[in-house]
Design a protein around this motif. Structure first.
Motif, PDB file in Angstrom:
ATOM      1  N   GLY A  92       0.812  -1.211   0.000  1.00 34.15           N
ATOM      2  CA  GLY A  92       0.000   0.000   0.000  1.00 34.15           C
ATOM      3  C   GLY A  92       0.844   1.258   0.000  1.00 34.15           C
ATOM      4  N   LEU A  93       1.875   1.272   0.835  1.00 32.49           N
ATOM      5  CA  LEU A  93       2.738   2.448   0.905  1.00 32.49           C
ATOM      6  C   LEU A  93       3.554   2.606  -0.373  1.00 32.49           C
ATOM      7  CD1 LEU A  93       3.541   4.764   2.754  1.00 32.49           C
ATOM      8  CD2 LEU A  93       5.357   3.344   3.698  1.00 32.49           C
ATOM      9  N   ILE A  94       3.969   1.484  -0.965  1.00 31.44           N
ATOM     10  CA  ILE A  94       4.684   1.539  -2.242  1.00 31.44           C
ATOM     11  C   ILE A  94       3.807   2.191  -3.309  1.00 31.44           C
ATOM     12  CG2 ILE A  94       5.503   0.115  -4.176  1.00 31.44           C
ATOM     13  CD1 ILE A  94       6.723  -1.769  -2.156  1.00 31.44           C
ATOM     14  N   GLY A 251      -4.191   1.243  -5.367  1.00 29.60           N
ATOM     15  CA  GLY A 251      -3.140   0.339  -4.911  1.00 29.60           C
ATOM     16  C   GLY A 251      -3.135   0.177  -3.403  1.00 29.60           C
ATOM     17  N   TYR A 252      -3.361   1.283  -2.698  1.00 26.85           N
ATOM     18  CA  TYR A 252      -3.378   1.242  -1.230  1.00 26.85           C
ATOM     19  C   TYR A 252      -4.523   0.359  -0.722  1.00 26.85           C
ATOM     20  CZ  TYR A 252      -3.776   2.740   3.620  1.00 26.85           C
ATOM     21  OH  TYR A 252      -3.859   2.749   4.986  1.00 26.85           O
ATOM     22  N   PHE A 253      -5.722   0.560  -1.271  1.00 27.82           N
ATOM     23  CA  PHE A 253      -6.880  -0.198  -0.795  1.00 27.82           C
ATOM     24  C   PHE A 253      -6.856  -1.643  -1.274  1.00 27.82           C
ATOM     25  CE2 PHE A 253      -8.555   4.188  -0.392  1.00 27.82           C
ATOM     26  CZ  PHE A 253      -8.815   4.149   0.972  1.00 27.82           C
ATOM     27  N   MET A 254      -6.222  -1.911  -2.416  1.00 28.06           N
ATOM     28  CA  MET A 254      -6.027  -3.302  -2.845  1.00 28.06           C
ATOM     29  C   MET A 254      -5.165  -4.054  -1.838  1.00 28.06           C
ATOM     30  SD  MET A 254      -5.340  -3.400  -6.936  1.00 28.06           S
ATOM     31  CE  MET A 254      -6.616  -3.015  -8.127  1.00 28.06           C
ATOM     32  N   ALA A 255      -4.103  -3.384  -1.375  1.00 28.19           N
ATOM     33  CA  ALA A 255      -3.203  -4.014  -0.403  1.00 28.19           C
ATOM     34  C   ALA A 255      -3.938  -4.315   0.903  1.00 28.19           C
ATOM     35  CB  ALA A 255      -2.009  -3.101  -0.142  1.00 28.19           C
ATOM     36  N   VAL A 256      -4.837  -3.425   1.297  1.00 27.77           N
ATOM     37  CA  VAL A 256      -5.617  -3.631   2.518  1.00 27.77           C
ATOM     38  C   VAL A 256      -6.569  -4.810   2.361  1.00 27.77           C
ATOM     39  CG1 VAL A 256      -7.392  -2.617   4.007  1.00 27.77           C
ATOM     40  CG2 VAL A 256      -5.452  -1.227   3.256  1.00 27.77           C
ATOM     41  N   ILE A 257      -7.261  -4.862   1.217  1.00 22.83           N
ATOM     42  CA  ILE A 257      -8.282  -5.886   0.999  1.00 22.83           C
ATOM     43  C   ILE A 257      -7.672  -7.244   0.683  1.00 22.83           C
ATOM     44  CG2 ILE A 257     -10.207  -6.573  -0.488  1.00 22.83           C
ATOM     45  CD1 ILE A 257     -10.771  -3.564  -0.887  1.00 22.83           C
ATOM     46  N   ILE A 258      -6.688  -7.277  -0.208  1.00 19.67           N
ATOM     47  CA  ILE A 258      -6.145  -8.557  -0.695  1.00 19.67           C
ATOM     48  C   ILE A 258      -5.039  -9.097   0.208  1.00 19.67           C
ATOM     49  CG2 ILE A 258      -5.005  -9.710  -2.636  1.00 19.67           C
ATOM     50  CD1 ILE A 258      -6.320  -7.655  -4.476  1.00 19.67           C
ATOM     51  N   PRO A 262      -2.714  -3.410   7.255  1.00 11.29           N
ATOM     52  CA  PRO A 262      -3.537  -2.618   8.173  1.00 11.29           C
ATOM     53  C   PRO A 262      -4.116  -1.366   7.531  1.00 11.29           C
ATOM     54  CG  PRO A 262      -1.195  -2.380   8.684  1.00 11.29           C
ATOM     55  CD  PRO A 262      -1.307  -3.482   7.687  1.00 11.29           C
ATOM     56  N   LEU A 263      -5.404  -1.139   7.756  1.00 10.60           N
ATOM     57  CA  LEU A 263      -6.063   0.083   7.301  1.00 10.60           C
ATOM     58  C   LEU A 263      -6.043   1.083   8.448  1.00 10.60           C
ATOM     59  CD1 LEU A 263      -7.766   1.632   5.203  1.00 10.60           C
ATOM     60  CD2 LEU A 263      -9.797   0.593   6.238  1.00 10.60           C
ATOM     61  N   THR A 264      -5.314   2.169   8.278  1.00 10.91           N
ATOM     62  CA  THR A 264      -5.185   3.168   9.330  1.00 10.91           C
ATOM     63  C   THR A 264      -5.730   4.505   8.861  1.00 10.91           C
ATOM     64  OG1 THR A 264      -2.980   3.912   8.626  1.00 10.91           O
ATOM     65  CG2 THR A 264      -3.089   2.019  10.147  1.00 10.91           C
ATOM     66  N   LEU A 265      -6.110   5.325   9.807  1.00  7.82           N
ATOM     67  CA  LEU A 265      -6.577   6.670   9.478  1.00  7.82           C
ATOM     68  C   LEU A 265      -5.459   7.466   8.822  1.00  7.82           C
ATOM     69  CD1 LEU A 265      -8.852   8.748   9.660  1.00  7.82           C
ATOM     70  CD2 LEU A 265      -7.988   9.405  11.932  1.00  7.82           C
ATOM     71  N   TYR A 266      -4.217   7.235   9.291  1.00  8.67           N
ATOM     72  CA  TYR A 266      -3.060   7.898   8.684  1.00  8.67           C
ATOM     73  C   TYR A 266      -2.956   7.541   7.198  1.00  8.67           C
ATOM     74  CZ  TYR A 266      -1.264   8.989  13.361  1.00  8.67           C
ATOM     75  OH  TYR A 266      -1.112   9.478  14.628  1.00  8.67           O
ATOM     76  N   GLY A 267      -3.142   6.259   6.907  1.00  6.72           N
ATOM     77  CA  GLY A 267      -3.012   5.811   5.524  1.00  6.72           C
ATOM     78  C   GLY A 267      -4.104   6.367   4.626  1.00  6.72           C
TER      79      GLY A 267
END
Length: 303
Positions: A92-94, A251-258, A262-267
């Motif tokens: 996600g960060l990448i 990309g960020y939400f794919m990483a969270v779902i798949i 971690p899904l964070t408020l910061y992210g």
């Protein structure tokens, strides 16, 4: 139809980091990247010079030198940074950091091309950078990212931006397909010594996970997504660029779902700030360069 194609392109392009994370369980990422671009290079060379040879010519000696440099900057160095990062940084960060290419390109165009940056570009860079810092802090704290990985990723993206500037200055008189064919081919060749140097870490388990991940990276991510990108550019180069700005959030939400990252408020806030910064920096810009390294104004003339 263009909207469907744009969304599909963004989804496929955004899935690269997630697919690579899966593939790493079955193959070393350096070896994976070499094999991936080897297959793509063979496919593109066959398509360009066997199936579509009437529309494509071989580069001149001088153009080969330029394509040699593009392959090094846009494929080998860029992907090396990505591979180092993928080992220690969350997908996600990448995805969020990958979106900084247009921003780095803006800065380099000011330094190298002596182009005066607009206020919107400065503000957009600040907003996006704030989002990246916000998203990175909890990842660094919770060991979902390393400074070395992030530094390598930024170095790789910077190399890609240098490639964009280089292409813009050289004005290679070849179509996009031919340029992409040869830069991938040279980039693949340059990966050979890297794979050999990394021989002690090379491994491959030809299991189902390897084949599914590899096929996904080669076909949907590299071939189909790039074909969609060319079609979107031909239809409307300016609108096509907007689809790139969906990829960091997707990309960020794919990483969270798949990947269950971690899904964070910061992210979430960081992802929104990155997209906002990218869009704001694009507002009223006098010059930009797309991911195929051709100035937008030039594209508009060709469209």
């Amino acid at each position: 139809m263009d909207i469907i194609e744009g969304i599909l392109y963004s989804l496929l392009w955004a899935s690269a980091a997630v697919a690579t994370k899966f593939a790493m369980h079955s193959v070393d990422p350096f070896l994976l990247t070499f094999l991936r671009f080897l297959v793509v290079a063979i496919f593109l060379l066959s398509y360009t010079y066997l199936l579509n040879k009437k529309k494509n010519r071989f580069p001149s000696k001088e153009e080969f030198k330029q394509l040699f440099m593009l392959g090094l900057l846009n494929v080998t160095i860029y992907m090396t940074g990505f591979i180092i990062a993928i080992k220690t940084v969350s997908a996600g960060l990448i995805s969020l950091f990958m979106a900084t290419n247009p921003l780095i390109l803006i800065l380099l165009s000011g330094i190298i091309l002596k182009r005066k940056l607009t206020l919107n570009e400065y503000v957009g860079i600040f907003i996006a950078l704030s989002g990246l810092i916000l998203a990175a802090i909890p990842n660094l704290k919770d060991s979902h990212a390393s400074l070395l990985g992030l530094a390598a990723l930024v170095a790789g993206i910077t190399s890609l931006s240098f490639g964009s500037i280089y292409f813009s200055k050289k004005k290679i008189a070849l179509n996009r397909m031919t340029v992409n064919t040869w830069q991938i081919t040279f980039g693949c060749i340059f990966f050979i010594p890297i794979v050999l140097f990394n021989a002690s870490n090379n491994f491959i388990n030809p299991d189902l996970n390897f084949f599914l991940s590899f096929i996904w990276l080669v076909v949907p991510v590299t071939i189909i997504a790039y074909a969609l990108w060319l079609k979107l550019l031909h239809t409307d180069p300016v609108k096509a660029g907007l689809w790139l700005f969906l990829t960091p959030a997707l990309g960020y939400f794919m990483a969270v779902i798949i990947l269950n990252e971690p899904l964070t408020l910061y992210g979430v806030i960081g992802a929104l700030l990155v997209v906002t910064g990218l869009l704001y920096s694009r507002k009223k810009r006098k010059m930009t360069v797309d991911s195929n390294y051709r100035p937008i104004k030039e594209q508009e003339k060709q469209a």
